[in-house]
Design a protein around this motif. Structure first.
Motif, PDB file in Angstrom:
ATOM      1  N   ARG A 107     -30.654  32.451  70.200  1.00 59.14           N
ATOM      2  CA  ARG A 107     -30.916  33.867  69.897  1.00 59.14           C
ATOM      3  C   ARG A 107     -29.829  34.940  70.577  1.00 59.14           C
ATOM      4  O   ARG A 107     -29.487  34.757  71.460  1.00 59.14           O
ATOM      5  N   ILE A 108     -29.497  35.908  69.556  1.00 56.62           N
ATOM      6  CA  ILE A 108     -28.410  36.709  69.861  1.00 56.62           C
ATOM      7  C   ILE A 108     -29.235  37.765  70.673  1.00 56.62           C
ATOM      8  O   ILE A 108     -30.051  38.460  70.624  1.00 56.62           O
ATOM      9  N   PHE A 109     -28.409  38.127  72.084  1.00 48.66           N
ATOM     10  CA  PHE A 109     -28.875  38.851  73.064  1.00 48.66           C
ATOM     11  C   PHE A 109     -28.398  40.583  72.761  1.00 48.66           C
ATOM     12  O   PHE A 109     -27.264  40.543  72.612  1.00 48.66           O
ATOM     13  N   LYS A 110     -29.553  41.196  72.626  1.00 48.17           N
ATOM     14  CA  LYS A 110     -29.348  42.780  72.236  1.00 48.17           C
ATOM     15  C   LYS A 110     -28.310  42.940  70.976  1.00 48.17           C
ATOM     16  O   LYS A 110     -27.446  43.814  71.255  1.00 48.17           O
ATOM     17  N   LEU A 111     -28.758  42.240  69.910  1.00 44.56           N
ATOM     18  CA  LEU A 111     -27.741  42.465  68.812  1.00 44.56           C
ATOM     19  C   LEU A 111     -27.427  43.890  68.340  1.00 44.56           C
ATOM     20  O   LEU A 111     -26.434  44.545  68.129  1.00 44.56           O
ATOM     21  N   GLN A 112     -28.672  44.634  68.425  1.00 44.71           N
ATOM     22  CA  GLN A 112     -28.974  46.004  67.493  1.00 44.71           C
ATOM     23  C   GLN A 112     -28.016  46.872  68.483  1.00 44.71           C
ATOM     24  O   GLN A 112     -27.330  47.757  68.338  1.00 44.71           O
ATOM     25  N   GLU A 113     -28.268  46.798  70.047  1.00 47.84           N
ATOM     26  CA  GLU A 113     -27.632  47.639  70.794  1.00 47.84           C
ATOM     27  C   GLU A 113     -26.004  47.372  70.664  1.00 47.84           C
ATOM     28  O   GLU A 113     -25.324  48.417  70.823  1.00 47.84           O
ATOM     29  N   HIS A 114     -25.706  46.111  70.638  1.00 47.00           N
ATOM     30  CA  HIS A 114     -24.097  45.878  70.452  1.00 47.00           C
ATOM     31  C   HIS A 114     -23.745  46.451  69.035  1.00 47.00           C
ATOM     32  O   HIS A 114     -22.485  47.218  68.979  1.00 47.00           O
ATOM     33  N   LEU A 115     -24.342  46.363  68.127  1.00 51.73           N
ATOM     34  CA  LEU A 115     -24.100  47.013  66.773  1.00 51.73           C
ATOM     35  C   LEU A 115     -23.931  48.798  67.066  1.00 51.73           C
ATOM     36  O   LEU A 115     -22.996  49.192  66.470  1.00 51.73           O
ATOM     37  N   GLN A 116     -24.756  49.144  67.454  1.00 54.34           N
ATOM     38  CA  GLN A 116     -24.805  50.508  67.712  1.00 54.34           C
ATOM     39  C   GLN A 116     -23.669  51.112  68.357  1.00 54.34           C
ATOM     40  O   GLN A 116     -23.049  52.089  67.933  1.00 54.34           O
ATOM     41  N   ARG A 117     -23.137  50.208  69.581  1.00 54.24           N
ATOM     42  CA  ARG A 117     -22.151  50.957  70.219  1.00 54.24           C
ATOM     43  C   ARG A 117     -20.802  50.525  69.562  1.00 54.24           C
ATOM     44  O   ARG A 117     -19.739  51.215  69.384  1.00 54.24           O
ATOM     45  N   PHE A 118     -20.969  49.366  68.626  1.00 49.25           N
ATOM     46  CA  PHE A 118     -19.653  49.124  67.698  1.00 49.25           C
ATOM     47  C   PHE A 118     -19.552  49.977  66.798  1.00 49.25           C
ATOM     48  O   PHE A 118     -18.419  50.726  66.652  1.00 49.25           O
ATOM     49  N   GLU A 119     -20.563  50.574  66.167  1.00 47.62           N
ATOM     50  CA  GLU A 119     -20.553  51.667  65.453  1.00 47.62           C
ATOM     51  C   GLU A 119     -19.989  52.972  65.973  1.00 47.62           C
ATOM     52  O   GLU A 119     -19.153  53.994  65.396  1.00 47.62           O
ATOM     53  N   GLN A 120     -20.572  53.365  66.950  1.00 50.86           N
ATOM     54  CA  GLN A 120     -20.089  54.503  67.683  1.00 50.86           C
ATOM     55  C   GLN A 120     -18.536  54.322  68.111  1.00 50.86           C
ATOM     56  O   GLN A 120     -17.705  55.537  67.992  1.00 50.86           O
ATOM     57  N   SER A 121     -17.984  53.418  68.545  1.00 49.99           N
ATOM     58  CA  SER A 121     -16.627  53.136  68.773  1.00 49.99           C
ATOM     59  C   SER A 121     -15.863  53.374  67.626  1.00 49.99           C
ATOM     60  O   SER A 121     -14.702  53.918  67.496  1.00 49.99           O
ATOM     61  N   ALA A 122     -16.298  52.678  66.428  1.00 52.40           N
ATOM     62  CA  ALA A 122     -15.645  52.961  65.316  1.00 52.40           C
ATOM     63  C   ALA A 122     -15.514  54.458  64.703  1.00 52.40           C
ATOM     64  O   ALA A 122     -14.470  54.772  64.077  1.00 52.40           O
ATOM     65  N   LYS A 123     -16.698  55.099  64.778  1.00 58.09           N
ATOM     66  CA  LYS A 123     -16.643  56.396  64.644  1.00 58.09           C
ATOM     67  C   LYS A 123     -15.615  57.352  65.052  1.00 58.09           C
ATOM     68  O   LYS A 123     -15.129  58.279  64.592  1.00 58.09           O
ATOM     69  N   ALA A 124     -15.300  56.919  66.454  1.00 60.78           N
ATOM     70  CA  ALA A 124     -14.439  57.665  67.353  1.00 60.78           C
ATOM     71  C   ALA A 124     -13.043  57.425  66.864  1.00 60.78           C
ATOM     72  O   ALA A 124     -12.211  58.334  66.996  1.00 60.78           O
ATOM     73  N   LEU A 125     -12.915  56.242  66.248  1.00 64.76           N
ATOM     74  CA  LEU A 125     -11.402  55.877  65.847  1.00 64.76           C
ATOM     75  C   LEU A 125     -11.525  56.250  64.281  1.00 64.76           C
ATOM     76  O   LEU A 125     -10.503  55.901  63.547  1.00 64.76           O
ATOM     77  N   ASN A 126     -12.461  56.961  63.712  1.00 61.34           N
ATOM     78  CA  ASN A 126     -12.449  57.243  62.226  1.00 61.34           C
ATOM     79  C   ASN A 126     -12.566  56.054  61.313  1.00 61.34           C
ATOM     80  O   ASN A 126     -11.825  55.969  60.182  1.00 61.34           O
ATOM     81  N   LEU A 127     -13.013  54.962  61.737  1.00 64.67           N
ATOM     82  CA  LEU A 127     -13.192  53.640  60.980  1.00 64.67           C
ATOM     83  C   LEU A 127     -14.573  53.725  60.472  1.00 64.67           C
ATOM     84  O   LEU A 127     -15.641  54.059  60.968  1.00 64.67           O
ATOM     85  N   ILE A 128     -14.499  53.059  59.201  1.00 63.61           N
ATOM     86  CA  ILE A 128     -16.210  53.074  58.394  1.00 63.61           C
ATOM     87  C   ILE A 128     -16.381  51.404  58.430  1.00 63.61           C
ATOM     88  O   ILE A 128     -15.786  50.757  57.973  1.00 63.61           O
ATOM     89  N   LEU A 129     -17.488  51.094  59.300  1.00 65.94           N
ATOM     90  CA  LEU A 129     -17.978  49.628  59.275  1.00 65.94           C
ATOM     91  C   LEU A 129     -18.538  49.501  58.222  1.00 65.94           C
ATOM     92  O   LEU A 129     -19.298  50.019  57.520  1.00 65.94           O
ATOM     93  N   PRO A 130     -18.847  48.033  57.856  1.00 68.90           N
ATOM     94  CA  PRO A 130     -19.594  47.599  57.034  1.00 68.90           C
ATOM     95  C   PRO A 130     -21.134  47.800  57.298  1.00 68.90           C
ATOM     96  O   PRO A 130     -21.330  48.125  58.683  1.00 68.90           O
ATOM     97  N   PRO A 131     -22.024  47.750  56.481  1.00 72.30           N
ATOM     98  CA  PRO A 131     -23.491  47.918  56.879  1.00 72.30           C
ATOM     99  C   PRO A 131     -23.917  46.795  57.986  1.00 72.30           C
ATOM    100  O   PRO A 131     -23.396  45.563  58.183  1.00 72.30           O
ATOM    101  N   PHE A 132     -24.792  47.450  58.897  1.00 74.76           N
ATOM    102  CA  PHE A 132     -25.153  46.338  59.978  1.00 74.76           C
ATOM    103  C   PHE A 132     -25.844  44.841  59.452  1.00 74.76           C
ATOM    104  O   PHE A 132     -25.577  43.933  60.069  1.00 74.76           O
TER     105      PHE A 132
END
Length: 264
Positions: A27-52
């Motif tokens: 079982r993946i630990f805190k997956l949604q929290e990691h994905l949310q931080r992943f998205e925030q980092s990407a936004k800061a670099l003007n990157l567009i991630l695939p959907p969660f």
């Protein structure tokens, strides 16, 4: 003869973001929290991630293919390479590290000021961490200070101290203290979980600046990250912390943390 090679320059330039995750019994630990931080980092670099949902699907597919229950997962995204998912066996730290504690060292390399490279962005630029590890002279972890001499974090971990000196309220015997993110700190997922657990246990938690002196005089100290969980620290810069063994609060939090992660 000089050969000109085509090279992906996204990683050397830090033009990509990543997250490190792990599983507990599949079982993946805190997956949604990691994905949310992943998205925030990407936004800061003007990157567009695939959907969660797509990222989650690729992660689970890689885990299933590995045929392992406890794994380390690294997801990264860059303009050149898109999404990359790496799964490998989880590195388990020796039991004696947790039983006896580890030694850390504060190093000359400073944490970048947020106006230059904000630590909240988990990007591929890891030069500061590499320099700090070189300077750590074999210690378990290197601790970076900021330009004002305040403790920020380790190369791959957050730091906590249990201190009676740093407590805000005189009614409290001690406080659990960790540096605030505005000093140049990545807001770790495990860091957040530990703070939540502490509050539930009635342990006073504070985010406030402190210096090396406050580590030297702390009652207890520990590090957190996804793979090491809660790692007791018993020596810093050749100085013994507390009684020289993992403290009662550290052990209490570690036990409560394991109860939580094993129930996911």
């Amino acid at each position: 003869m000089i050969k000109m090679l085509r090279q992906n320059i996204s990683e050397p330039m830090g033009n990509g973001v990543f997250e490190s995750l792990r599983t507990y019994n599949g079982r993946i630990f805190k997956l949604q929290e990691h994905l949310q931080r992943f998205e925030q980092s990407a936004k800061a670099l003007n990157l567009i991630l695939p959907p969660f949902k797509k990222i989650e699907k690729e992660i689970k597919k890689a885990i299933e293919k590995s045929d392992l229950r406890d794994v380390y997962i690294r997801i990264s995204f860059s303009r050149e390479n898109g999404l990359i998912v790496i799964v490998k066996p989880l590195t388990v730290y020796p039991r004696e590290y947790y039983e006896n504690g580890v030694e850390i060292l504060t190093v000359p390399t400073q944490r970048n000021i947020p106006q230059a490279i904000d630590a909240k962005i988990k990007c591929e630029n890891f030069l500061g961490g590499i320099m700090a590890k070189i300077e750590s002279r074999g210690a378990f972890e290197a601790i970076l200070l900021n330009k004002d001499g305040y403790v920020t974090e380790g190369t791959v971990s957050n730091i906590f101290v249990v201190s009676h000196e740093l407590r805000t309220r005189s009614s409290n015997y001690f406080s659990l203290v960790t540096p605030p993110s505005y000093l140049g700190v990545l807001e770790g997922i495990t860091r957040k979980v530990v703070m939540e657990i502490a509050e539930k246990l009635g342990i006073p938690v504070e985010e406030k600046p402190f210096t090396r002196y406050n580590i030297y005089t702390a009652d207890e100290c520990f590090l957190t990250n996804t793979s090491m969980e809660i790692m007791p620290v018993t020596k810093v810069d050749a100085r013994m912390i507390g009684a020289g063994n993992p403290g009662a609060i550290t052990c209490l939090l570690a036990q409560a943390f394991m109860v939580q992660v094993l129930s996911i």
